[in-house]
Design a protein around this motif. Structure first.
Motif, PDB file in Angstrom:
ATOM      1  N   LEU A 203       1.015  -1.154  -0.118  1.00  0.00           N
ATOM      2  CA  LEU A 203       0.018  -0.091   0.017  1.00  0.00           C
ATOM      3  C   LEU A 203       0.835   1.411   0.016  1.00  0.00           C
ATOM      4  O   LEU A 203       0.601   2.312  -0.599  1.00  0.00           O
ATOM      5  CB  LEU A 203      -0.915   0.056   1.295  1.00  0.00           C
ATOM      6  N   GLN A 204       2.102   1.173   0.921  1.00  0.00           N
ATOM      7  CA  GLN A 204       2.831   2.420   0.881  1.00  0.00           C
ATOM      8  C   GLN A 204       3.661   2.549  -0.577  1.00  0.00           C
ATOM      9  O   GLN A 204       3.436   3.706  -1.063  1.00  0.00           O
ATOM     10  CB  GLN A 204       3.860   2.130   1.990  1.00  0.00           C
ATOM     11  N   ARG A 205       3.919   1.436  -1.125  1.00  0.00           N
ATOM     12  CA  ARG A 205       4.347   1.587  -2.759  1.00  0.00           C
ATOM     13  C   ARG A 205       3.472   2.040  -3.662  1.00  0.00           C
ATOM     14  O   ARG A 205       3.510   2.838  -4.363  1.00  0.00           O
ATOM     15  CB  ARG A 205       5.074   0.253  -2.764  1.00  0.00           C
ATOM     16  N   GLN A 206       2.395   1.482  -3.539  1.00  0.00           N
ATOM     17  CA  GLN A 206       1.012   1.784  -4.286  1.00  0.00           C
ATOM     18  C   GLN A 206       0.874   3.398  -4.139  1.00  0.00           C
ATOM     19  O   GLN A 206       0.750   4.177  -5.001  1.00  0.00           O
ATOM     20  CB  GLN A 206      -0.295   1.272  -3.929  1.00  0.00           C
ATOM     21  N   LYS A 207       0.788   3.942  -2.709  1.00  0.00           N
ATOM     22  CA  LYS A 207       0.737   5.205  -2.540  1.00  0.00           C
ATOM     23  C   LYS A 207       1.879   6.159  -2.987  1.00  0.00           C
ATOM     24  O   LYS A 207       1.607   7.322  -3.661  1.00  0.00           O
ATOM     25  CB  LYS A 207       0.658   5.514  -1.042  1.00  0.00           C
ATOM     26  N   ALA A 208       3.120   5.851  -2.935  1.00  0.00           N
ATOM     27  CA  ALA A 208       4.105   6.448  -3.586  1.00  0.00           C
ATOM     28  C   ALA A 208       3.964   6.587  -5.098  1.00  0.00           C
ATOM     29  O   ALA A 208       4.144   7.616  -5.402  1.00  0.00           O
ATOM     30  CB  ALA A 208       5.485   5.707  -2.977  1.00  0.00           C
ATOM     31  N   ILE A 209       3.609   5.445  -5.656  1.00  0.00           N
ATOM     32  CA  ILE A 209       3.587   5.383  -7.201  1.00  0.00           C
ATOM     33  C   ILE A 209       2.471   6.538  -7.508  1.00  0.00           C
ATOM     34  O   ILE A 209       2.408   7.221  -8.556  1.00  0.00           O
ATOM     35  CB  ILE A 209       3.271   3.954  -7.742  1.00  0.00           C
ATOM     36  N   GLU A 210       1.192   6.326  -6.822  1.00  0.00           N
ATOM     37  CA  GLU A 210       0.292   7.238  -7.422  1.00  0.00           C
ATOM     38  C   GLU A 210       0.592   8.611  -6.962  1.00  0.00           C
ATOM     39  O   GLU A 210       0.278   9.674  -7.918  1.00  0.00           O
ATOM     40  CB  GLU A 210      -1.105   6.970  -6.445  1.00  0.00           C
ATOM     41  N   GLY A 211       1.475   9.113  -5.847  1.00  0.00           N
ATOM     42  CA  GLY A 211       1.864  10.224  -5.602  1.00  0.00           C
ATOM     43  C   GLY A 211       2.640  10.826  -6.786  1.00  0.00           C
ATOM     44  O   GLY A 211       2.571  11.790  -7.077  1.00  0.00           O
ATOM     45  N   LEU A 212       3.563   9.772  -7.191  1.00  0.00           N
ATOM     46  CA  LEU A 212       4.567  10.175  -8.322  1.00  0.00           C
ATOM     47  C   LEU A 212       3.818  10.579  -9.721  1.00  0.00           C
ATOM     48  O   LEU A 212       4.000  11.406 -10.502  1.00  0.00           O
ATOM     49  CB  LEU A 212       5.551   9.191  -8.627  1.00  0.00           C
ATOM     50  N   GLN A 213       2.683   9.648  -9.786  1.00  0.00           N
ATOM     51  CA  GLN A 213       1.992  10.023 -11.141  1.00  0.00           C
ATOM     52  C   GLN A 213       1.071  11.133 -10.950  1.00  0.00           C
ATOM     53  O   GLN A 213       1.103  11.733 -11.979  1.00  0.00           O
ATOM     54  CB  GLN A 213       1.154   8.683 -11.123  1.00  0.00           C
ATOM     55  N   ASN A 214       0.781  11.505  -9.732  1.00  0.00           N
ATOM     56  CA  ASN A 214      -0.212  12.917  -9.634  1.00  0.00           C
ATOM     57  C   ASN A 214       0.762  13.925  -9.818  1.00  0.00           C
ATOM     58  O   ASN A 214       0.488  14.993 -10.455  1.00  0.00           O
ATOM     59  CB  ASN A 214      -0.767  12.973  -8.332  1.00  0.00           C
ATOM     60  N   GLU A 215       2.060  13.728  -9.173  1.00  0.00           N
ATOM     61  CA  GLU A 215       2.882  15.094  -9.502  1.00  0.00           C
ATOM     62  C   GLU A 215       3.293  14.996 -11.133  1.00  0.00           C
ATOM     63  O   GLU A 215       3.632  16.341 -11.503  1.00  0.00           O
ATOM     64  CB  GLU A 215       4.260  14.649  -8.652  1.00  0.00           C
ATOM     65  N   ARG A 216       3.435  13.800 -11.744  1.00  0.00           N
ATOM     66  CA  ARG A 216       3.946  14.108 -13.104  1.00  0.00           C
ATOM     67  C   ARG A 216       2.710  14.600 -13.981  1.00  0.00           C
ATOM     68  O   ARG A 216       2.855  15.346 -14.910  1.00  0.00           O
ATOM     69  CB  ARG A 216       4.241  12.532 -13.679  1.00  0.00           C
ATOM     70  N   ASN A 217       1.549  14.200 -13.588  1.00  0.00           N
ATOM     71  CA  ASN A 217       0.308  14.850 -14.371  1.00  0.00           C
ATOM     72  C   ASN A 217      -0.341  16.092 -13.696  1.00  0.00           C
ATOM     73  O   ASN A 217      -0.663  16.693 -14.625  1.00  0.00           O
ATOM     74  CB  ASN A 217      -0.634  13.809 -14.113  1.00  0.00           C
ATOM     75  N   ARG A 218       0.199  16.639 -12.724  1.00  0.00           N
ATOM     76  CA  ARG A 218      -0.056  17.929 -12.295  1.00  0.00           C
ATOM     77  C   ARG A 218       0.148  19.142 -13.181  1.00  0.00           C
ATOM     78  O   ARG A 218      -0.770  20.064 -13.390  1.00  0.00           O
ATOM     79  CB  ARG A 218       0.442  18.216 -10.942  1.00  0.00           C
ATOM     80  N   PRO A 219       1.489  19.255 -13.622  1.00  0.00           N
ATOM     81  CA  PRO A 219       1.603  20.380 -14.615  1.00  0.00           C
ATOM     82  C   PRO A 219       0.653  20.262 -15.710  1.00  0.00           C
ATOM     83  O   PRO A 219       0.204  21.217 -16.471  1.00  0.00           O
ATOM     84  CB  PRO A 219       3.195  20.137 -14.974  1.00  0.00           C
ATOM     85  N   VAL A 220       0.471  19.210 -16.309  1.00  0.00           N
ATOM     86  CA  VAL A 220      -0.461  18.953 -17.594  1.00  0.00           C
ATOM     87  C   VAL A 220      -1.614  19.557 -17.027  1.00  0.00           C
ATOM     88  O   VAL A 220      -2.467  20.192 -17.955  1.00  0.00           O
ATOM     89  CB  VAL A 220      -0.232  17.609 -18.144  1.00  0.00           C
ATOM     90  N   GLN A 221      -2.270  18.866 -15.923  1.00  0.00           N
ATOM     91  CA  GLN A 221      -3.406  19.211 -15.552  1.00  0.00           C
ATOM     92  C   GLN A 221      -3.552  20.649 -15.166  1.00  0.00           C
ATOM     93  O   GLN A 221      -4.809  21.314 -15.600  1.00  0.00           O
ATOM     94  CB  GLN A 221      -3.900  18.269 -14.345  1.00  0.00           C
ATOM     95  N   LEU A 222      -2.688  21.547 -14.460  1.00  0.00           N
ATOM     96  CA  LEU A 222      -2.658  22.845 -14.313  1.00  0.00           C
ATOM     97  C   LEU A 222      -2.786  23.569 -15.697  1.00  0.00           C
ATOM     98  O   LEU A 222      -3.444  24.543 -15.985  1.00  0.00           O
ATOM     99  CB  LEU A 222      -1.602  23.140 -13.398  1.00  0.00           C
ATOM    100  N   LEU A 223      -1.982  23.159 -16.772  1.00  0.00           N
ATOM    101  CA  LEU A 223      -1.881  23.801 -18.013  1.00  0.00           C
ATOM    102  C   LEU A 223      -3.441  23.833 -18.590  1.00  0.00           C
ATOM    103  O   LEU A 223      -3.651  24.936 -19.406  1.00  0.00           O
ATOM    104  CB  LEU A 223      -0.761  23.489 -18.937  1.00  0.00           C
ATOM    105  N   GLU A 224      -3.892  22.620 -18.682  1.00  0.00           N
ATOM    106  CA  GLU A 224      -5.360  22.431 -19.255  1.00  0.00           C
ATOM    107  C   GLU A 224      -6.254  23.467 -18.398  1.00  0.00           C
ATOM    108  O   GLU A 224      -7.006  23.988 -19.078  1.00  0.00           O
ATOM    109  CB  GLU A 224      -5.501  21.174 -19.124  1.00  0.00           C
ATOM    110  N   GLU A 225      -6.072  23.364 -17.006  1.00  0.00           N
ATOM    111  CA  GLU A 225      -7.007  24.206 -16.165  1.00  0.00           C
ATOM    112  C   GLU A 225      -6.885  25.817 -16.680  1.00  0.00           C
ATOM    113  O   GLU A 225      -7.674  26.468 -16.789  1.00  0.00           O
ATOM    114  CB  GLU A 225      -6.945  24.066 -14.928  1.00  0.00           C
ATOM    115  N   LEU A 226      -5.531  26.051 -16.886  1.00  0.00           N
ATOM    116  CA  LEU A 226      -5.342  27.436 -17.243  1.00  0.00           C
ATOM    117  C   LEU A 226      -5.858  27.993 -18.469  1.00  0.00           C
ATOM    118  O   LEU A 226      -6.373  29.020 -18.682  1.00  0.00           O
ATOM    119  CB  LEU A 226      -3.551  27.807 -17.129  1.00  0.00           C
ATOM    120  N   VAL A 227      -5.725  26.996 -19.462  1.00  0.00           N
ATOM    121  CA  VAL A 227      -6.376  27.335 -20.727  1.00  0.00           C
ATOM    122  C   VAL A 227      -7.770  27.546 -20.589  1.00  0.00           C
ATOM    123  O   VAL A 227      -8.331  28.492 -21.211  1.00  0.00           O
ATOM    124  CB  VAL A 227      -6.137  26.311 -21.662  1.00  0.00           C
TER     125      VAL A 227
END
Length: 217
Positions: free
Chosen positions: A87-111
């Protein structure tokens, strides 16, 4: 004159025989009592031995079951540690995935949130904090952008840092009065609503943003 003589009877053997009979009866009773006592002691000993054997067998069964349960508990604890690790590894992977997707998500929201007449020039991130700078045709457009960002559920603490008027020259060498601004906001993990509520909220947000752009246009 003749005198009648009374014959003498010796009762000693009778008394001795009677005493002997009594002694035999007493001895017989004592022997019976001793036999009964011995039988009771024997039966009591057999019962106690049987109970001791039963308790000993029960203790052995309990000891065996305790050992088996201890083994199962160790296995469960091992599995629990493995699950916690996964679960901790899954949470870490999900956190990394969210961190990686966050700039893309933010740019789409800014548009979606940037109104007409506003042009962003830089976007900087420091942890969960973001800073954007840009040029706007008016302070009203800057205020509209700030309101739009404040309505995004996963953005927090949107605030204007600076807005100042500047004179800029376009490609036609015309001087125009624009506003150089910067604002900051932070990332906040969005709450996961129900599917129906999420759909309605998204539609309402999109309609509101489109209405605001149409009004400003």
């Amino acid at each position: 004159m003749s005198i009648n003589t009374i014959p003498t009877v010796n009762l000693l053997p009778y008394h001795e025989a009677r005493k002997a009979a009594r002694r035999k009866k007493v001895y017989a009773m004592l022997g019976g009592a001793a036999g009964a006592g011995a039988l009771v002691v024997l039966l009591g000993g057999l019962y106690i031995d049987s109970r001791v054997d039963a308790v000993t067998g029960l203790n052995q069964v309990l000891s065996t079951e305790n050992s088996r349960l201890d083994l199962q508990i160790r296995e469960v604890n091992t599995l629990r540690k493995d699950i916690d690790g996964l679960l901790q590894r899954q949470k870490a992977i999900e956190g990394l995935q969210n961190e990686r997707n966050r700039p893309v998500q933010l740019l789409e929201e800014l548009v979606r949130q940037v109104p007409e007449g506003v042009y962003l020039t830089t976007l900087k991130q420091a942890g969960d904090a973001f800073t954007v700078t840009g040029i706007a045709q008016s302070n009203e457009r800057v205020s509209e952008l700030l309101r739009n960002l404040s309505q995004v559920s996963w953005l927090d603490k949107a605030e204007l840092v600076e807005s100042k008027a500047v004179m800029m020259t376009n490609n036609l060498r015309e001087q125009r009065r624009l506003f150089d601004f910067s604002m900051r906001f932070s990332y906040r993990a969005p709450e996961v609503p129900d599917d129906g509520k999420k759909g309605r909220a998204g539609a309402a947000s999109g309609a509101a943003a489109q209405g605001a752009r149409a009004g400003k246009g």
